[in-house]
Design a protein around this motif. Structure first.
Motif, mmCIF file in Angstrom:
data_model
loop_
_atom_site.group_PDB
_atom_site.id
_atom_site.type_symbol
_atom_site.label_atom_id
_atom_site.label_comp_id
_atom_site.label_asym_id
_atom_site.label_seq_id
_atom_site.Cartn_x
_atom_site.Cartn_y
_atom_site.Cartn_z
ATOM 1 N N MET A 121 12.787 12.087 27.156
ATOM 2 C CA MET A 121 11.988 11.989 25.945
ATOM 3 C C MET A 121 10.561 12.471 26.179
ATOM 4 S SD MET A 121 13.110 8.594 23.807
ATOM 5 C CE MET A 121 12.287 7.475 24.909
ATOM 6 N N GLY A 122 10.177 12.586 27.443
ATOM 7 C CA GLY A 122 8.823 12.998 27.779
ATOM 8 C C GLY A 122 8.685 14.481 28.032
ATOM 9 N N ASN A 123 9.523 15.285 27.360
ATOM 10 C CA ASN A 123 9.415 16.747 27.427
ATOM 11 C C ASN A 123 9.639 17.302 28.826
ATOM 12 O OD1 ASN A 123 8.883 16.933 24.684
ATOM 13 N ND2 ASN A 123 6.680 16.704 24.986
ATOM 14 N N LYS A 124 10.568 16.713 29.573
ATOM 15 C CA LYS A 124 10.883 17.210 30.908
ATOM 16 C C LYS A 124 12.373 17.534 30.999
ATOM 17 C CE LYS A 124 7.222 14.687 33.349
ATOM 18 N NZ LYS A 124 6.907 13.703 34.399
ATOM 19 N N ASP A 125 12.684 18.624 31.701
ATOM 20 C CA ASP A 125 14.083 18.912 32.025
ATOM 21 C C ASP A 125 14.565 17.922 33.067
ATOM 22 O OD1 ASP A 125 13.853 20.996 30.306
ATOM 23 O OD2 ASP A 125 13.944 22.584 31.810
ATOM 24 N N VAL A 126 15.832 17.546 32.987
ATOM 25 C CA VAL A 126 16.373 16.555 33.923
ATOM 26 C C VAL A 126 17.705 17.031 34.495
ATOM 27 C CG1 VAL A 126 15.225 14.586 32.834
ATOM 28 C CG2 VAL A 126 17.513 15.251 32.078
ATOM 29 N N VAL A 127 17.926 16.685 35.743
ATOM 30 C CA VAL A 127 19.228 16.844 36.393
ATOM 31 C C VAL A 127 19.639 15.462 36.860
ATOM 32 C CG1 VAL A 127 20.525 17.894 38.274
ATOM 33 C CG2 VAL A 127 18.719 19.183 37.128
ATOM 34 N N VAL A 128 20.686 14.921 36.257
ATOM 35 C CA VAL A 128 21.061 13.530 36.486
ATOM 36 C C VAL A 128 22.399 13.484 37.214
ATOM 37 C CG1 VAL A 128 21.524 11.301 35.420
ATOM 38 C CG2 VAL A 128 19.836 12.841 34.402
ATOM 39 N N GLU A 129 22.373 12.902 38.384
ATOM 40 C CA GLU A 129 23.596 12.683 39.168
ATOM 41 C C GLU A 129 23.792 11.183 39.286
ATOM 42 O OE1 GLU A 129 25.596 13.827 43.500
ATOM 43 O OE2 GLU A 129 23.510 14.335 43.061
ATOM 44 N N ALA A 130 24.854 10.676 38.672
ATOM 45 C CA ALA A 130 25.067 9.238 38.638
ATOM 46 C C ALA A 130 26.549 8.932 38.708
ATOM 47 C CB ALA A 130 24.467 8.637 37.369
ATOM 48 N N VAL A 131 26.858 7.730 39.163
ATOM 49 C CA VAL A 131 28.256 7.330 39.323
ATOM 50 C C VAL A 131 28.941 7.318 37.974
ATOM 51 C CG1 VAL A 131 27.799 5.954 41.367
ATOM 52 C CG2 VAL A 131 27.668 4.889 39.123
ATOM 53 N N THR A 132 30.246 7.524 37.995
ATOM 54 C CA THR A 132 31.012 7.526 36.770
ATOM 55 C C THR A 132 30.966 6.151 36.115
ATOM 56 O OG1 THR A 132 33.190 7.969 35.852
ATOM 57 C CG2 THR A 132 33.140 6.967 38.019
ATOM 58 N N GLY A 133 30.921 6.140 34.785
ATOM 59 C CA GLY A 133 30.870 4.881 34.050
ATOM 60 C C GLY A 133 29.506 4.234 34.034
ATOM 61 N N SER A 134 28.446 5.016 34.302
ATOM 62 C CA SER A 134 27.106 4.434 34.428
ATOM 63 C C SER A 134 26.274 4.560 33.155
ATOM 64 C CB SER A 134 26.366 5.101 35.590
ATOM 65 O OG SER A 134 26.295 6.505 35.381
ATOM 66 N N GLY A 135 26.847 5.090 32.078
ATOM 67 C CA GLY A 135 26.112 5.154 30.819
ATOM 68 C C GLY A 135 25.354 6.440 30.597
ATOM 69 N N LYS A 136 25.879 7.559 31.117
ATOM 70 C CA LYS A 136 25.159 8.831 30.975
ATOM 71 C C LYS A 136 25.122 9.299 29.516
ATOM 72 C CE LYS A 136 27.540 11.203 34.060
ATOM 73 N NZ LYS A 136 28.374 10.207 34.739
ATOM 74 N N THR A 137 26.158 8.967 28.723
ATOM 75 C CA THR A 137 26.224 9.484 27.351
ATOM 76 C C THR A 137 25.011 9.055 26.526
ATOM 77 O OG1 THR A 137 28.639 9.468 27.443
ATOM 78 C CG2 THR A 137 27.629 9.611 25.272
ATOM 79 N N LEU A 138 24.685 7.764 26.546
ATOM 80 C CA LEU A 138 23.509 7.299 25.797
ATOM 81 C C LEU A 138 22.215 7.827 26.410
ATOM 82 C CD1 LEU A 138 24.277 3.595 24.812
ATOM 83 C CD2 LEU A 138 24.177 5.597 23.334
ATOM 84 N N SER A 139 22.255 8.180 27.692
ATOM 85 C CA SER A 139 21.053 8.689 28.355
ATOM 86 C C SER A 139 20.577 9.999 27.743
ATOM 87 C CB SER A 139 21.311 8.891 29.858
ATOM 88 O OG SER A 139 21.615 7.669 30.479
ATOM 89 N N PHE A 140 21.503 10.784 27.185
ATOM 90 C CA PHE A 140 21.055 12.021 26.529
ATOM 91 C C PHE A 140 21.140 11.936 25.006
ATOM 92 C CE2 PHE A 140 25.488 13.036 27.933
ATOM 93 C CZ PHE A 140 26.087 13.237 26.694
ATOM 94 N N LEU A 141 22.023 11.086 24.457
ATOM 95 C CA LEU A 141 22.105 10.987 23.003
ATOM 96 C C LEU A 141 20.843 10.381 22.400
ATOM 97 C CD1 LEU A 141 25.769 9.909 22.127
ATOM 98 C CD2 LEU A 141 24.667 12.112 21.740
ATOM 99 N N ILE A 142 20.329 9.330 23.016
ATOM 100 C CA ILE A 142 19.138 8.671 22.461
ATOM 101 C C ILE A 142 17.927 9.605 22.469
ATOM 102 C CG2 ILE A 142 17.463 6.821 22.885
ATOM 103 C CD1 ILE A 142 19.821 5.015 23.563
#
Length: 630
Positions: free
Chosen positions: A50-71
């Motif tokens: 949300m702070g105008n930065k590109d992100v590369v997110v590596e996280a364990v499966t089932g960790s809630g990545k979907t809401l991390s980009f939808l919100i």
């Protein structure tokens, strides 16, 4: 929060901690949807994205990545100064599979139900009428996946409703962006998200991704989300992102006083059992029946689509009572995939999803208690993704992989080196006797003998499995030369071994002790059986015709030599008659001058022939034998 590894204990905090940037309705939405606490990946990602930065997110499966980009996407679009222009796209989410794209779309709709202006538009997106303009920014999504709609229908939807957020698989998105009616200018486009980025590249979508990026402005926010970041994804990072923040979330857990990095949720227990091939399916049956709590949803992974097609018919014969089976693989038509996947999601009785790696990535299937891998993948990333279908969002889960005795047991150490430790399955205790394994094989063979179509499926599935086994990356562990072919034939319920290069040196009984009349072994489906009978008859007729042709050739070769000479004289006479006829026709069409010249030419040719004949006679007379000289 600083980028980098984020310990789970320090990362968990309430959504209220992000109240200033997050709208009140977002907090109400996530709370109502059952996410009262932020997961570590959400806490680390949302502020940066949300702070105008590109992100590369590596996280364990089932960790809630979907809401991390939808919100962040929703927040960004709703805080624009004015609504997105018609036929302009503001954000795109790319997913590797139809199922994952549909899942993201469903979560987004649930989120937008709490934003009144957007919620009012959602029912109208299902109508054929043109979407009305609004005075305030809204989120209008469109789901783009192949199989359910045509590209023309997708474009028609886009022209009517003018969606500003696209959720799509790569191929269908490239087709839509190529239309001159779809606009992604720098003044309108805000964010691009690649979900399961490594899977997008593994499936060969690199060219499509490059095509997508070529249609988008360079000044944008981009997010790559994945359970693992491969070298290919790193290359994509260098090309498509601008100074990205790398966020890597791991689960920390104590084991004997030592903190250990894990790539899977702490609520997931991963175990293995060592069983010969013929005992694997009976062992699966025992596992399902002996767990303390009967699993509501289970996923069983096989290596190939053909294996799913075959075992969906024979596996129910050995399952405990009360379990239903749903097949799913990538070669199913899109409507079949959608129907079967929804059937599994909405099942109210204990259900097993029999599938390939299609269901290994990204899908958030609720209440999956058990995952069983009948065959181990060589790639530890695939192993993690398969196992991670269970134990999601803090729910306890069990993942079991079955290994053949011998060299395959080294797979346990192979995973340990890659920080994916698994332990022997202790509870429940699984013990399959030889008699139980033979009983399962007899059940399989009995049903296969009842329909030749199942025999065909078994042969095709076995060949595809052997080739898949030979394609394992860990060649030192998975060797076709180590396989027990006789035991494998029992496991698959084969009626005879297929012809394949891997079996050339095998000296076992390739008919597997089965006495079958292959000519009378019929298909249950009448039309298919009739086609087989027609083919057999054509084969017999063709053989008879070939035999008659051979006899004709032999008779021709055995004809009397005098008869052949007589026929040759007749052919010469016919050729001479045809020649004279052609000359007569040509002479009749000549002019007087042409005829005179032709007569001169004929006279000259006749004179040359007489001279040649005289020379031959003179030479012959000189060579005549007149006796020895005195």
């Amino acid at each position: 929060m600083a980028p980098g590894k984020v310990p789970a204990k320090k990362s968990l905090r309430a959504w209220d901690g992000l109240k200033p940037p997050l709208a009140e309705w977002v907090l109400d939405a996530v709370s109502t949807m059952g996410f009262s606490q932020m997961t570590p990946v959400q806490a680390a990602t949302i502020p940066h994205f949300m702070g105008n930065k590109d992100v590369v997110v590596e996280a364990v499966t089932g960790s809630g990545k979907t809401l991390s980009f939808l919100i962040p996407i929703v927040q960004r679009l709703l805080r624009l100064e004015e609504p997105t222009k018609r036929h302009h796209v503001a954000a795109i989410i790319v997913s590797p599979t139809r199922e994952l794209a549909a899942q993201i779309h469903t979560v987004l709709l649930s989120l937008l139900e709490f934003h009144a202006p957007s919620a009012e538009l959602l029912p109208r997106l299902k109508d054929d009428e043109k979407r009305p303009s609004t005075a305030v920014p809204v989120v209008a999504p469109q789901l783009l996946v192949g199989g359910t709609t045509t590209p023309a229908q997708d474009l028609s939807f886009f022209m009517r409703h003018s969606p500003n957020l696209l959720i799509s698989s790569p191929g269908r998105l490239v087709e839509l962006l190529a239309s001159p009616h779809v606009h992604c200018p720098q003044s309108s486009f805000e964010m691009l998200v690649l979900d399961e980025a490594d899977r997008l590249l593994d499936l060969g979508f690199k060219q499509d991704l490059q095509g997508i990026i070529s249609h988008l402005p360079k000044q944008r926010r981009t997010g790559l989300f994945s359970a693992s970041v491969s070298e290919a994804v790193s290359e994509l990072i260098r090309v498509g992102l601008r100074n990205p923040v790398k966020i890597e979330v791991r689960v920390k857990m104590k084991d004997g006083g030592v903190l250990e990095d894990r790539k899977t949720p702490a609520s997931l227990q991963m175990a293995y059992m060592v069983k010969p091939a013929s005992q694997k399916l009976p062992a699966l049956s025992q596992l399902l029946g002996r767990l303390p709590v009967r699993p509501q949803r289970s996923i069983v992974f096989l290596s190939t689509c053909a294996a799913v097609d075959y075992f969906q018919h024979v596996l129910p014969l050995v399952l405990p009572d009360g379990f239903s089976l749903v097949p799913l693989h990538g070669k199913h038509p899109a409507k079949v995939r959608e129907r079967n996947f929804n059937k599994f999601l909405t099942s109210v009785s204990p259900t097993i999803l029999l599938t390939t790696d299609l269901a290994a990535r990204g899908l958030d299937i609720p209440q999956v208690d058990l995952v069983v891998q009948i065959d181990a993948p060589s790639d530890p990333k695939v192993f993690i993704h398969r196992s991670g279908r269970a134990g999601r969002a803090g729910r306890k889960g069990l993942a079991v992989v079955m290994l053949h005795p011998g060299r395959e047991e080294d797979y346990v150490k192979f995973l340990e080196v890659r920080k994916t430790p698994i332990i022997p399955l202790a509870r429940p205790e699984i013990s399959v006797s030889d008699d139980e394994a033979r009983a399962a094989t007899q059940k399989f063979r009995r049903i296969v003998k009842a329909d030749r179509a199942l025999y065909d499926k078994a042969q095709k599935a076995f060949v595809s499995w052997v080739r898949s086994y030979g394609a394992h990356q860990a060649t030192s562990i998975f060797r076709a030369s180590d396989l027990d072919w006789a035991d494998l034939a029992e496991a698959w319920g084969l009626l005879r071994m297929p012809r394949m290069p891997e079996l050339k040196t095998w000296e076992g009984d390739k008919m597997l002790g089965q006495k079958i009349d292959w000519e009378t072994f019929a298909y249950k489906e009448k039309t298919r059986e009739q086609a087989r009978q027609d083919a057999l008859e054509a084969e017999r007729t063709g053989a008879a015709d070939n035999k008659r042709e051979d006899m004709k050739r032999k008779r021709k070769n055995n004809e009397a030599w005098s008869g052949k000479l007589e026929k040759e004289d007749v052919r010469v006479e016919r050729r001479e008659k045809r020649r004279k006829k052609r000359e007569a026709e040509r002479s009749a069409n000549m002019t007087e001058d042409e005829r005179a010249k032709q007569m001169e030419l004929d006279a000259l040719i006749a004179q040359v022939r007489r001279q040649n004949q005289e020379k031959q006679k003179a030479a012959s007379k000189d060579d005549e034998f007149e006796g020895f000289d005195d």
